[in-house]
Design an enzyme around this catalytic site. Sequence first.
Site, PDB file in Angstrom:
ATOM      1  N   ASN A  13       0.886  -1.176   0.000  1.00 27.58           N
ATOM      2  CA  ASN A  13       0.000   0.000   0.000  1.00 27.58           C
ATOM      3  C   ASN A  13       0.920   1.221   0.000  1.00 27.58           C
ATOM      4  O   ASN A  13       1.492   1.557   1.035  1.00 27.58           O
ATOM      5  CB  ASN A  13      -0.893  -0.030   1.246  1.00 27.58           C
ATOM      6  CG  ASN A  13      -1.744   1.230   1.353  1.00 27.58           C
ATOM      7  OD1 ASN A  13      -1.766   2.056   0.446  1.00 27.58           O
ATOM      8  ND2 ASN A  13      -2.439   1.374   2.471  1.00 27.58           N
ATOM      9  N   TRP A  14       1.037   1.824  -1.137  1.00 27.31           N
ATOM     10  CA  TRP A  14       1.985   2.951  -1.258  1.00 27.31           C
ATOM     11  C   TRP A  14       1.432   4.232  -0.638  1.00 27.31           C
ATOM     12  O   TRP A  14       2.141   5.216  -0.533  1.00 27.31           O
ATOM     13  CB  TRP A  14       2.322   3.179  -2.735  1.00 27.31           C
ATOM     14  CG  TRP A  14       3.162   2.109  -3.351  1.00 27.31           C
ATOM     15  CD1 TRP A  14       3.524   0.905  -2.795  1.00 27.31           C
ATOM     16  CD2 TRP A  14       3.779   2.129  -4.652  1.00 27.31           C
ATOM     17  NE1 TRP A  14       4.315   0.185  -3.663  1.00 27.31           N
ATOM     18  CE2 TRP A  14       4.477   0.916  -4.814  1.00 27.31           C
ATOM     19  CE3 TRP A  14       3.786   3.054  -5.711  1.00 27.31           C
ATOM     20  CZ2 TRP A  14       5.195   0.610  -5.977  1.00 27.31           C
ATOM     21  CZ3 TRP A  14       4.497   2.749  -6.868  1.00 27.31           C
ATOM     22  CH2 TRP A  14       5.196   1.540  -6.997  1.00 27.31           C
ATOM     23  N   LYS A  15       0.161   4.223  -0.258  1.00 25.10           N
ATOM     24  CA  LYS A  15      -0.479   5.411   0.340  1.00 25.10           C
ATOM     25  C   LYS A  15      -0.255   6.627  -0.573  1.00 25.10           C
ATOM     26  O   LYS A  15      -0.259   6.464  -1.786  1.00 25.10           O
ATOM     27  CB  LYS A  15       0.025   5.609   1.767  1.00 25.10           C
ATOM     28  CG  LYS A  15      -0.140   4.312   2.605  1.00 25.10           C
ATOM     29  CD  LYS A  15       0.048   4.475   4.067  1.00 25.10           C
ATOM     30  CE  LYS A  15      -0.180   3.143   4.765  1.00 25.10           C
ATOM     31  NZ  LYS A  15      -0.082   3.203   6.217  1.00 25.10           N
ATOM     32  N   HIS A  98      -9.520   1.160   4.754  1.00 27.27           N
ATOM     33  CA  HIS A  98      -8.253   1.366   5.454  1.00 27.27           C
ATOM     34  C   HIS A  98      -8.470   2.310   6.637  1.00 27.27           C
ATOM     35  O   HIS A  98      -9.273   3.241   6.552  1.00 27.27           O
ATOM     36  CB  HIS A  98      -7.202   1.937   4.494  1.00 27.27           C
ATOM     37  CG  HIS A  98      -5.835   1.886   5.090  1.00 27.27           C
ATOM     38  ND1 HIS A  98      -5.387   2.828   5.984  1.00 27.27           N
ATOM     39  CD2 HIS A  98      -4.826   0.990   4.941  1.00 27.27           C
ATOM     40  CE1 HIS A  98      -4.151   2.507   6.357  1.00 27.27           C
ATOM     41  NE2 HIS A  98      -3.791   1.395   5.740  1.00 27.27           N
ATOM     42  N   GLU A 100      -6.818   4.685   7.732  1.00 25.91           N
ATOM     43  CA  GLU A 100      -6.582   6.111   7.439  1.00 25.91           C
ATOM     44  C   GLU A 100      -7.807   6.729   6.763  1.00 25.91           C
ATOM     45  O   GLU A 100      -8.109   7.900   6.966  1.00 25.91           O
ATOM     46  CB  GLU A 100      -5.315   6.262   6.589  1.00 25.91           C
ATOM     47  CG  GLU A 100      -4.059   6.014   7.431  1.00 25.91           C
ATOM     48  CD  GLU A 100      -2.885   5.439   6.673  1.00 25.91           C
ATOM     49  OE1 GLU A 100      -2.872   5.480   5.433  1.00 25.91           O
ATOM     50  OE2 GLU A 100      -1.965   4.921   7.348  1.00 25.91           O
ATOM     51  N   GLU A 170      -5.366  -5.057  10.373  1.00 29.30           N
ATOM     52  CA  GLU A 170      -4.374  -4.011  10.607  1.00 29.30           C
ATOM     53  C   GLU A 170      -4.690  -3.290  11.916  1.00 29.30           C
ATOM     54  O   GLU A 170      -5.533  -2.373  11.935  1.00 29.30           O
ATOM     55  CB  GLU A 170      -4.405  -2.983   9.471  1.00 29.30           C
ATOM     56  CG  GLU A 170      -4.045  -3.555   8.117  1.00 29.30           C
ATOM     57  CD  GLU A 170      -3.411  -2.497   7.204  1.00 29.30           C
ATOM     58  OE1 GLU A 170      -2.307  -2.753   6.734  1.00 29.30           O
ATOM     59  OE2 GLU A 170      -4.016  -1.429   6.998  1.00 29.30           O
ATOM     60  N   GLY A 176       2.386   2.332  10.800  1.00 24.73           N
ATOM     61  CA  GLY A 176       3.315   3.453  10.661  1.00 24.73           C
ATOM     62  C   GLY A 176       3.996   3.844  11.957  1.00 24.73           C
ATOM     63  O   GLY A 176       4.620   4.896  12.050  1.00 24.73           O
ATOM     64  N   SER A 216       3.396  -2.152  10.316  1.00 23.64           N
ATOM     65  CA  SER A 216       4.840  -2.197  10.552  1.00 23.64           C
ATOM     66  C   SER A 216       5.463  -3.558  10.205  1.00 23.64           C
ATOM     67  O   SER A 216       6.441  -3.974  10.814  1.00 23.64           O
ATOM     68  CB  SER A 216       5.180  -1.797  11.992  1.00 23.64           C
ATOM     69  OG  SER A 216       4.771  -0.458  12.235  1.00 23.64           O
ATOM     70  N   GLY A 238       5.050   1.309   4.747  1.00 24.87           N
ATOM     71  CA  GLY A 238       6.402   1.874   4.650  1.00 24.87           C
ATOM     72  C   GLY A 238       7.406   0.986   3.917  1.00 24.87           C
ATOM     73  O   GLY A 238       8.116   1.445   3.022  1.00 24.87           O
TER      74      GLY A 238
END
Length: 255
Positions: A13-15, A98, A100, A170, A176, A216, A238
């Site tokens: 997931n490159w966000k 997600h 976020e 998650e 993160g 993570s 990440g």
Amino acid sequence: MNKALRKAIIAGNWKMNKTPAEAAALASSIKSLAAQRDCQVVLAVPFVDLAAVGEAIKDSGIYLGAQNCHWASNGAFTGEISPQMLVECGVSHVILGHSERRQYFGETDETVNRRLLAALEAGLHVILCVGEQLSQREQGITREICAMQVKIALGGVTREQMERVVIAYEPVWAIGTGKTATAAQADEVCGAIRQVVEELYDSSVAQALTIQYGGSMNAGNAQELLDQPNVDGGLIGGASLKGEDFAKIIAAASR
Ligand code: 13P
């Protein structure tokens, strides 16, 4: 059916990272670093990077993913993207729900459900994200929170459509932050999610379901997490932005 028969899926997931040129370079490097693998790989990239990444991974067997989609196929929804638009761009997988999106963009279990039904209807595979916040873990309600998120998100999803659903556990406190769930914690909740799916459908749907861990996950801890009986893959933030680290996680899932 057991873990050995489920599809291991490693998704990056490159966000909100990488311009199209940067994205093409990273995707090309992942394509060559992960040429030898025995798991499915998905790159979930920003909308504006889809064309460049799609071109870079052509004929590699790597799947192109997006990070969200709307529930309508078109209409007056400024700034949104429909599932049909993604399909036409060569997208096969979409991340939905997600944390976020839930935290910063008002996503609820109900809107996740609407998006998920529309994505499946359009023929996409869905990576449905669920997970508890730290305070919820401390209150001992992790299983209840994840069960509720799963049940609401999957409302109206047929048994056949479940073949195109992946669930990513998650824990919000692990995203993160560098704080990874222990392998035992990850396995426990992934197992609990599988149990919920068994109650909603049946044992064969639950046993065939790929459940990923995310939060993570990195080149150093991936193997232990992926070795757990209920952890069938990873959703990586990440570490998916570093080709060599991401390739190591793919290698760990391929063993
Ligand atoms: P990190 O791997 O950066 O913790 O992000 C996890 C994640 O949110 C993937 O969707």
